[in-house]
Design an enzyme around this catalytic site. Structure first.
Site, PDB file in Angstrom:
ATOM      1  CG  ASP A  13     -92.036  29.508  -8.825  1.00  0.00           C
ATOM      2  OD1 ASP A  13     -91.692  28.602  -9.613  1.00  0.00           O
ATOM      3  OD2 ASP A  13     -92.817  30.414  -9.144  1.00  0.00           O
ATOM      4  NE  ARG A  17     -89.879  31.787 -13.379  1.00  0.00           N
ATOM      5  CZ  ARG A  17     -90.457  32.364 -12.334  1.00  0.00           C
ATOM      6  NH1 ARG A  17     -90.604  33.666 -12.273  1.00  0.00           N
ATOM      7  NH2 ARG A  17     -90.873  31.613 -11.326  1.00  0.00           N
ATOM      8  CD1 TRP A  18     -80.768  31.074 -10.250  1.00  0.00           C
ATOM      9  CD2 TRP A  18     -80.103  29.247 -11.369  1.00  0.00           C
ATOM     10  NE1 TRP A  18     -79.432  30.877  -9.978  1.00  0.00           N
ATOM     11  CE2 TRP A  18     -79.001  29.758 -10.641  1.00  0.00           C
ATOM     12  CE3 TRP A  18     -79.921  28.105 -12.141  1.00  0.00           C
ATOM     13  CZ2 TRP A  18     -77.742  29.159 -10.671  1.00  0.00           C
ATOM     14  CZ3 TRP A  18     -78.671  27.517 -12.182  1.00  0.00           C
ATOM     15  CH2 TRP A  18     -77.589  28.045 -11.444  1.00  0.00           C
ATOM     16  NE  ARG A  26     -88.423  23.813 -17.034  1.00  0.00           N
ATOM     17  CZ  ARG A  26     -88.999  24.787 -16.305  1.00  0.00           C
ATOM     18  NH1 ARG A  26     -88.879  26.045 -16.684  1.00  0.00           N
ATOM     19  NH2 ARG A  26     -89.688  24.488 -15.227  1.00  0.00           N
ATOM     20  CG  HIS A  30     -85.624  21.302 -11.483  1.00  0.00           C
ATOM     21  ND1 HIS A  30     -86.486  22.212 -10.927  1.00  0.00           N
ATOM     22  CD2 HIS A  30     -86.151  20.979 -12.694  1.00  0.00           C
ATOM     23  CE1 HIS A  30     -87.506  22.429 -11.768  1.00  0.00           C
ATOM     24  NE2 HIS A  30     -87.317  21.695 -12.845  1.00  0.00           N
ATOM     25  CG  ASN A  61     -94.923  20.561 -10.264  1.00  0.00           C
ATOM     26  OD1 ASN A  61     -94.457  20.656  -9.131  1.00  0.00           O
ATOM     27  ND2 ASN A  61     -95.250  21.638 -10.972  1.00  0.00           N
ATOM     28  NE  ARG A 186     -98.989  30.962 -10.092  1.00  0.00           N
ATOM     29  CZ  ARG A 186     -98.530  31.666 -11.120  1.00  0.00           C
ATOM     30  NH1 ARG A 186     -99.068  32.823 -11.441  1.00  0.00           N
ATOM     31  NH2 ARG A 186     -97.535  31.213 -11.854  1.00  0.00           N
ATOM     32  CG  LEU A 187    -101.569  31.198  -1.420  1.00  0.00           C
ATOM     33  CD1 LEU A 187    -102.750  31.164  -0.471  1.00  0.00           C
ATOM     34  CD2 LEU A 187    -100.261  31.300  -0.630  1.00  0.00           C
ATOM     35  CD  GLU A 199     -98.201  37.966   9.313  1.00  0.00           C
ATOM     36  OE1 GLU A 199     -98.164  38.730   8.334  1.00  0.00           O
ATOM     37  OE2 GLU A 199     -99.058  38.043  10.217  1.00  0.00           O
TER      38      GLU A 199
HETATM   39  C1  FPP Z   1     -90.461  25.227  -9.146  1.00  0.00           C
HETATM   40  O1  FPP Z   1     -89.647  25.917 -10.065  1.00  0.00           O
HETATM   41  C2  FPP Z   1     -89.723  24.130  -8.585  1.00  0.00           C
HETATM   42  C3  FPP Z   1     -90.051  22.820  -8.713  1.00  0.00           C
HETATM   43  C4  FPP Z   1     -91.249  22.354  -9.450  1.00  0.00           C
HETATM   44  C5  FPP Z   1     -89.198  21.767  -8.140  1.00  0.00           C
HETATM   45  C6  FPP Z   1     -88.600  22.066  -6.815  1.00  0.00           C
HETATM   46  C7  FPP Z   1     -87.698  20.974  -6.439  1.00  0.00           C
HETATM   47  C8  FPP Z   1     -86.504  21.127  -5.837  1.00  0.00           C
HETATM   48  C9  FPP Z   1     -85.970  22.438  -5.402  1.00  0.00           C
HETATM   49  C10 FPP Z   1     -85.658  19.930  -5.554  1.00  0.00           C
HETATM   50  C11 FPP Z   1     -86.237  19.211  -4.393  1.00  0.00           C
HETATM   51  C12 FPP Z   1     -85.293  18.239  -3.852  1.00  0.00           C
HETATM   52  C13 FPP Z   1     -85.571  17.435  -2.813  1.00  0.00           C
HETATM   53  C14 FPP Z   1     -84.499  16.596  -2.280  1.00  0.00           C
HETATM   54  C15 FPP Z   1     -86.896  17.343  -2.183  1.00  0.00           C
HETATM   55  P1  FPP Z   1     -90.075  25.952 -11.582  1.00  0.00           P
HETATM   56  O2  FPP Z   1     -89.449  24.798 -12.267  1.00  0.00           O
HETATM   57  O3  FPP Z   1     -91.569  26.002 -11.698  1.00  0.00           O
HETATM   58  O4  FPP Z   1     -89.424  27.286 -12.014  1.00  0.00           O
HETATM   59  P2  FPP Z   1     -89.954  28.261 -13.157  1.00  0.00           P
HETATM   60  O5  FPP Z   1     -91.253  28.834 -12.657  1.00  0.00           O
HETATM   61  O6  FPP Z   1     -88.883  29.274 -13.233  1.00  0.00           O
HETATM   62  O7  FPP Z   1     -90.107  27.451 -14.402  1.00  0.00           O
END
Ligand code: FPP
Length: 235
Positions: A13, A17-18, A26, A30, A61, A186-187, A199
């Site tokens: 997660d 925000r990063w 955004r 990713h 999502n 949260r989960l 854990e």
């Molecule tokens: C949650 O951060 C992250 C995701 C919904 C996507 C995660 C996907 C990847 C890291 C790429 C996966 C790549 C492969 C090859 C499987 P968020 O967007 O919810 O962050 P935020 O809470 O800061 O908005």
């Protein structure tokens, strides 16, 4: 306890925000998250972790904008088709958990290709949860159980909490260490059956900044826990 956790799971997660905090789109978050995943998979294997499960895209999502969903799907295809060669070469087997229904044909094709390409790899398993929801998984497993009972393949009285794993999307060992980056506690419907005695390690760091040494810190936290599995301490 100095043992390396057998099964580590990560709720990746904080990508959005990063990026936002750096004035980027955004999608940039990713992209960096995907790079972080590749690094961590290689490092987990090096440390002796046997299974690494990651939450790449939840069923929920799909509520995000079409632009973000399309970006993520294209990124995942690109990684599966081109970028994960180091992971494949390291002998890591890639499997997927989640519903295929609802995914684009090109995503399914990329999943099928890499699953087939890595099916004989035996170093470590990378379980990518894609279009995944834990409640959906338990419902889908229950439907398979019902089928097996109705065809006589399974006797009702033989079902138990251990053999129920065989009905989940992947028959993997229970999660020992569950990490969630990005400050939320949260989960989020992630691997609820498998995490029954995990854990849990929450860390503020956004996923793109979660590096190899951060994984080692999470493992140290795990190694300092006293896992009693419902028992009492005897010494
Ligand atoms: C949650 O951060 C992250 C995701 C919904 C996507 C995660 C996907 C990847 C890291 C790429 C996966 C790549 C492969 C090859 C499987 P968020 O967007 O919810 O962050 P935020 O809470 O800061 O908005």
């Amino acid at each position: 306890m100095n043992t390396i956790p057998n099964h580590v799971a990560i709720i990746m997660d904080g990508n959005g925000r990063w990026a936002t905090e750096r004035g980027k789109k955004r999608s940039e978050g990713h992209k960096e998250g995907a790079k972080a995943l590749e690094r961590l998979a290689l490092h987990a294997e090096k440390l002796g972790v046997k299974v690494l499960s990651v939450y790449a895209f939840s069923t929920d999502n799909f509520k995000r904008s079409k632009e973000e969903v399309d970006y993520l799907m294209n990124l995942i295809i690109y990684y599966l088709n081109n970028k994960l060669q180091t992971v494949v070469d390291r002998g890591i087997k890639i499997v997927f958990s989640g519903r295929k229904i609802g995914l684009r044909d090109d995503v399914i094709a990329a999943i099928d290709t890499i699953t087939d390409k890595t099916k004989n790899n035996d170093k470590c398993i990378l379980n990518i949860c894609l279009n995944y929801g834990a409640q959906e998984e338990i419902v889908d497993a229950s439907l398979k159980v019902a089928d097996d009972i109705s065809t006589g393949k399974l006797k009702k009285e033989d079902l138990n909490r251990d053999n129920f794993y065989k009905y989940l999307y992947q028959d993997l060992p229970p999660i020992d260490l569950l990490i969630r980056t990005g400050r939320e506690h949260r989960l989020s419907n992630f691997m609820l059956y498998q995490a029954f005695y995990a854990e849990i390690y929450f860390v503020d760091t956004y996923f793109p900044d979660f590096l190899e040494n951060n994984l080692e810190e999470a493992i140290s936290y795990y190694q300092n826990r006293d896992r009693r599995f419902g028992n009492v301490k005897t010494d």
